[in-house]
Design an enzyme around this catalytic site. Structure first.
Site, short mmCIF file in Angstrom:
data_model
loop_
_atom_site.label_atom_id
_atom_site.label_comp_id
_atom_site.label_asym_id
_atom_site.label_seq_id
_atom_site.Cartn_x
_atom_site.Cartn_y
_atom_site.Cartn_z
N TRP A 36 76.25 -67.44 -61.10
CA TRP A 36 76.37 -67.24 -59.67
C TRP A 36 76.85 -68.54 -58.84
O TRP A 36 77.95 -68.32 -57.85
CB TRP A 36 75.12 -66.90 -59.10
CG TRP A 36 74.52 -65.59 -59.59
CD1 TRP A 36 73.42 -65.32 -60.35
CD2 TRP A 36 75.38 -64.44 -59.27
NE1 TRP A 36 73.67 -64.01 -60.73
CE2 TRP A 36 74.40 -63.40 -60.09
CE3 TRP A 36 76.35 -64.02 -58.72
CZ2 TRP A 36 74.84 -62.18 -60.18
CZ3 TRP A 36 76.78 -62.47 -58.89
CH2 TRP A 36 75.93 -61.67 -59.46
N ASP A 79 72.20 -70.77 -51.98
CA ASP A 79 72.04 -69.25 -52.20
C ASP A 79 70.43 -69.09 -52.82
O ASP A 79 70.34 -69.73 -54.04
CB ASP A 79 72.92 -68.92 -53.51
CG ASP A 79 72.96 -67.41 -54.12
OD1 ASP A 79 71.81 -66.83 -53.54
OD2 ASP A 79 73.75 -67.27 -55.08
N LYS A 134 66.38 -58.63 -55.01
CA LYS A 134 65.45 -59.09 -55.86
C LYS A 134 63.85 -59.10 -55.19
O LYS A 134 63.04 -58.73 -55.62
CB LYS A 134 65.77 -60.53 -56.38
CG LYS A 134 66.92 -60.47 -57.39
CD LYS A 134 68.27 -60.75 -56.93
CE LYS A 134 69.14 -60.42 -57.98
NZ LYS A 134 70.46 -61.00 -57.75
C1 LIG Z 1 72.08 -61.38 -57.83
C2 LIG Z 1 72.55 -62.55 -57.33
C3 LIG Z 1 73.81 -62.86 -56.63
C4 LIG Z 1 74.56 -61.66 -56.41
O1 LIG Z 1 74.23 -60.60 -55.32
P1 LIG Z 1 75.26 -59.58 -54.96
O2 LIG Z 1 74.33 -59.34 -53.70
O3 LIG Z 1 75.37 -58.84 -55.86
O4 LIG Z 1 76.40 -59.98 -54.25
C5 LIG Z 1 74.13 -63.96 -56.20
N1 LIG Z 1 73.27 -65.17 -56.36
C6 LIG Z 1 72.16 -65.10 -57.16
C7 LIG Z 1 71.52 -66.33 -57.24
C8 LIG Z 1 71.76 -63.78 -57.51
O5 LIG Z 1 70.62 -63.66 -58.32
#
Ligand SMILES: *Cc1c(COP(=O)(O)O)cnc(C)c1O
Length: 357
Positions: free
Chosen positions: A99, A166, A190
């Site tokens: 990511w 993030d 999540k």
């Molecule tokens: C799942 C995830 C993403 C992706 O998120 P989307 O909403 O599918 O764009 C980005 N960063 C992390 C750390 C993730 O776990």
């Protein structure tokens, strides 16, 4: 048979969120309408989104001067919205996984990206600690929890520049010192809500410092001004997010969650270390995620991987296959996963050990 949901995302939601959303999909609070059928400009929805934003602020102790935005587009859209709004000459990124790499890729469209440290040399099995962030970078970007690899940066780093994170997969799992960040973002699927809504916590005064014109939808100031209603937001996921936020509050807030999460993670890692068949994917305890526990089969038992997966699935363990870039297994222990599910997985691991070791 009872299912234990270890999916990495979308993933288990609190039963409270599922039940409340199911009810509201039938009928929202005696309105005679489904939550799917109400205008995002209605007073009912206005109350829902405002309450969700306020609860977010209360739970994470978000200081004045910050806004909570609830948008569409997922975390992946934030990979480019961040540079649109913060990138002038150069940005610094910590590369701790897939990511993070995707975020870096988007930032590179805007100019020079300094990857200050990377753990790619060991397939992202650790969090780099010795690095210097260049003083002339516009911001420093981190990924607090690396969902795929099972590492987590549990401290909020100290840097002398805007810090951006993030937190898709560990938001609301532990207290965070929001004042150290200029922006925190994440997809909801999540720890918060069904896929479709994206949260952004942003310090207003950090914005407006780039020279470029920013397309309207990409500009955080648009969404601040219009209070997340510039365009139609994901109404139903926002309703679900509100329910999860209420549930987190009932669990004792993020401190309460953190206590339970630490206990679940401790149980899981202890079993992996004790069990003759398995070994943790992440060596150092300080780097181990409390949200995504990754583990592999010991060298002597490698050929039993598929068999264990089937064995566990037959006993109701769902979603424990590791990501294809890591292999082995991953048990995601998000906020909503009850301790009983962790115990159930441990029991299955012990049962398998008794059969094989
Ligand atoms: C799942 C995830 C993403 C992706 O998120 P989307 O909403 O599918 O764009 C980005 N960063 C992390 C750390 C993730 O776990």
């Amino acid at each position: 048979m009872k299912k234990h949901n270890f999916y990495a995302g979308p993933s288990i939601m609190p039963q409270y969120t599922v039940d409340k959303t199911a009810e509201a999909i039938k009928e929202l609070d005696n309105t005679g309408l489904s939550v799917m059928e109400i205008s995002h400009r209605s007073k009912e929805f206005d109350q829902i989104i405002k309450e969700a934003q306020q609860l977010f602020k209360d739970l994470l102790d978000i200081p004045d001067g910050y806004h909570v935005l609830l948008l569409g587009g997922g975390a992946s859209t934030q990979f480019l919205m961040v540079p649109y709004n913060f990138f002038n000459k150069k940005a610094a990124y910590l590369n701790t996984g897939n990511w993070a790499k995707k975020a870096i890729k988007e930032a590179k469209f805007f100019g020079d990206v300094d990857v200050v440290a990377s753990s790619e040399d060991k397939n992202f099995t650790y969090i780099p600690r010795d690095y210097k962030v260049p003083g002339d970078a516009d911001y420093f970007h981190i990924t607090s929890n690396n969902t795929i690899y099972g590492t987590e940066l549990k401290e909020d780093p100290d840097v002398n520049m805007p810090l951006i994170a993030d937190m898709s997969s560990d938001i609301l799992s532990r207290p965070v010192d929001v004042s150290k960040y200029d922006l925190i973002y994440g997809g909801a699927q999540k720890n918060l809500a069904p896929a479709g809504v994206t949260f952004v916590i942003v310090k207003e005064e950090a914005l407006g410092k780039v020279d470029r014109p920013i397309p309207t939808m990409m500009d955080y100031q648009t969404h601040i001004k219009k209070e997340s209603l510039f365009n139609t937001p994901p109404v139903v996921p926002i309703y679900s997010a509100l329910q999860t936020l209420k549930w987190v509050k009932q669990q004792g807030g993020v401190e309460g969650m953190n206590k339970i999460n630490n206990e679940k993670a401790r149980m899981m890692y202890e079993e992996i270390e004790r069990n003759k068949l398995f070994t943790p994917n992440i060596e150092h305890e300080q780097d181990r995620s409390i949200m995504n526990v990754t583990f592999v089969m010991n060298d002597d038992y490698k050929d039993l991987e598929k068999e264990f997966l089937d064995f566990a699935t037959e006993r109701g363990m769902i979603g424990i296959k590791g990501h294809r870039s890591v292999g082995g297994f991953r048990a995601s222990l998000y906020n909503a996963l009850p301790k009983e599910s962790v115990q159930a997985l441990i029991d299955v691991m012990q049962e398998f050990e008794n059969k094989k070791a």
